[in-house]
Scaffold this active site. Structure first.
Site, short mmCIF file in Angstrom:
data_model
loop_
_atom_site.label_atom_id
_atom_site.label_comp_id
_atom_site.label_asym_id
_atom_site.label_seq_id
_atom_site.Cartn_x
_atom_site.Cartn_y
_atom_site.Cartn_z
N LYS A 157 0.83 -1.20 0.00
CA LYS A 157 0.00 0.00 0.00
C LYS A 157 0.87 1.25 0.00
CE LYS A 157 -3.84 0.14 2.36
NZ LYS A 157 -4.91 0.31 3.39
N LYS B 12 2.49 -3.59 11.04
CA LYS B 12 1.15 -3.75 11.62
C LYS B 12 1.30 -4.21 13.06
CE LYS B 12 -3.16 -3.35 9.98
NZ LYS B 12 -3.62 -2.29 9.07
N ASP C 9 -7.31 0.91 13.91
CA ASP C 9 -7.69 -0.12 12.95
C ASP C 9 -8.90 -0.84 13.56
OD1 ASP C 9 -7.78 -2.25 11.06
OD2 ASP C 9 -5.64 -2.07 10.71
N LYS D 139 -18.55 4.43 7.65
CA LYS D 139 -18.08 5.80 7.41
C LYS D 139 -17.66 6.01 5.97
CE LYS D 139 -16.51 7.30 11.99
NZ LYS D 139 -15.34 7.80 12.75
N ALA E 32 -16.57 -3.35 3.23
CA ALA E 32 -16.73 -3.84 4.60
C ALA E 32 -15.62 -4.85 4.90
CB ALA E 32 -18.12 -4.44 4.79
#
Length: 388
Positions: A95, A107, A142, A210, A266
């Site tokens: 990413k 992460k 997250d 959102k 989602a």
């Protein structure tokens, strides 16, 4: 691999129980997983006083310090948590590479129930562990965590991003994320239909949280016809009260509703052995992480002639915002950089078409090329005023 605990003076026999063969087998398994994924470092963090059990994975720091969110999940086992953090951290390298930010992939995962086991002291303990990495890893919210959680962590370290504006952060990351998804839609429309326009296009959106809700708003503004699905009836009703013309589908079946673009916004893994043959769309473009259950499903979409926009590029707007926060947050700069998702996605589509390979592979190629070029640049010594 580094293993950190709360007590550096524990009896080694207590820390490393089991026979020599069993211990070596466990360590070999972890190193094999790291070798397979190309990871640099894995850190296990434990603090009995707060119940903290965390794993931090740093995948690749060629581009710069590792950057990636921290999720809290009641994993059924440490193995499951380890596999998740390894997979997610690798995804962050890719990413960051496509988003062209000077950060690598990392992460963190907390093992626990976010509804029952959170405590300010737990996040302060996490803050000290992350701070101990001396800027090798930056993290923030997250799944299962909130910006407010990291207000406590930030009391112990400056290695946290995505804080509320009231605490010096950049605020809601759903704004640039949704904007990036729209750039993905426009680039896809340009490639498939010769125009950026979404007028009259049917877009099936799975998940209207959102990001998904903001995407629906923009689609309606541009004259598209969104079809929505969400596990929360209240979210659906809220949007329909504003846009009565919205068509509603079930979460489990929206992927095979006939449409121009299917937008997973989602959960991940929605493109899998069961669903891939049920798709009735021309493209898959959405904000959900890890939409492909396995890498081979990218090949499957290509074989079916369905254009796939790699999710780790399409949803990079939030990453771009928190990366910018570390440089001194400028909203206009964030949106300008997020707009670049459009051009990068067109490059991926063009390479895929020219080389007749899946878009997922074309995207991976571009990331690896960028890592190679940056690594080559870093052979040039900067002198005493070092930047990398």
């Amino acid at each position: 691999m580094k293993i950190l605990g709360s007590n550096q003076h524990q009896n080694p026999e207590t820390v490393m129980s089991g026979s020599d063969d069993e211990r070596h087998s466990r360590m070999d398994d972890i190193f094999e997983l790291m070798e397979e994924g190309g990871h640099e470092e894995v850190i296990f963090c434990r603090h009995p006083g707060t119940g903290l059990k965390a794993i931090i994975a740093i995948h690749d720091t060629t581009m710069g310090p590792a950057l990636g969110g921290c999720r809290m999940v009641p994993y059924p086992s440490t193995d499951e948590a380890l596999k998740d953090v390894l997979r997610l951290s690798k995804g962050m390298t890719y990413k960051c590479g496509l988003a062209d930010v000077d950060y690598g992939g990392g992460k963190a995962v907390l093992i626990g129930d976010p509804e029952k086991e959170k405590a300010p002291e737990m996040f302060r303990a996490l803050g000290r562990f992350v701070g101990g990495l001396n800027g090798r890893f930056f993290t923030g919210t997250d799944m299962g965590t909130m910006p407010e959680d990291f207000v406590h962590a930030a009391r112990e370290s400056n290695s946290f991003v995505g804080l509320p504006k009231s605490h010096g952060g950049s605020g809601d990351t759903s704004i640039p994320t949704a904007f990036g998804v729209m750039q993905g839609f426009h680039a896809t429309a340009r490639h498939l239909w010769g125009s950026d326009s979404l007028q009259g296009r049917k877009v099936a959106i799975q998940g209207i949280g959102k990001v998904g809700a903001r995407v629906v708003e923009r689609l309606v503004e541009e004259g598209a016809h969104p079809i929505i699905a969400d596990v929360s009836p209240s979210r659906v009703e809220n949007l329909r009260s504003r846009y009565p013309e919205l068509q509603v589908a079930e979460v489990d079946t929206i992927h095979h509703v006939p449409c121009d673009i299917f937008a997973p916004c989602a959960i991940g893994g929605v493109i899998n052995d069961e669903t891939i043959d049920q798709l009735q769309c021309q493209a898959v473009v959405g904000s959900a992480n890890n939409q492909l259950a396995e890498e081979r499903h990218g090949d499957g979409l290509h074989e079916r002639g369905i254009l796939y926009a790699p999710d780790y590029l399409v949803n990079a707007g939030g990453l771009i915002q928190v990366a910018d926060e570390l440089e001194g947050y400028q909203p206009d700069r964030v949106m300008e950089k997020t707009r670049g998702i459009y051009d990068m996605l067109l490059r991926i589509y063009e390479r895929s078409q020219e080389q007749r390979l899946p878009t997922s592979q074309a995207a991976d190629q571009l990331v690896l090329e960028r890592l190679h070029h940056v690594a080559d640049l870093k052979r040039i010594f900067l002198g005493l005023d070092r930047r990398g």
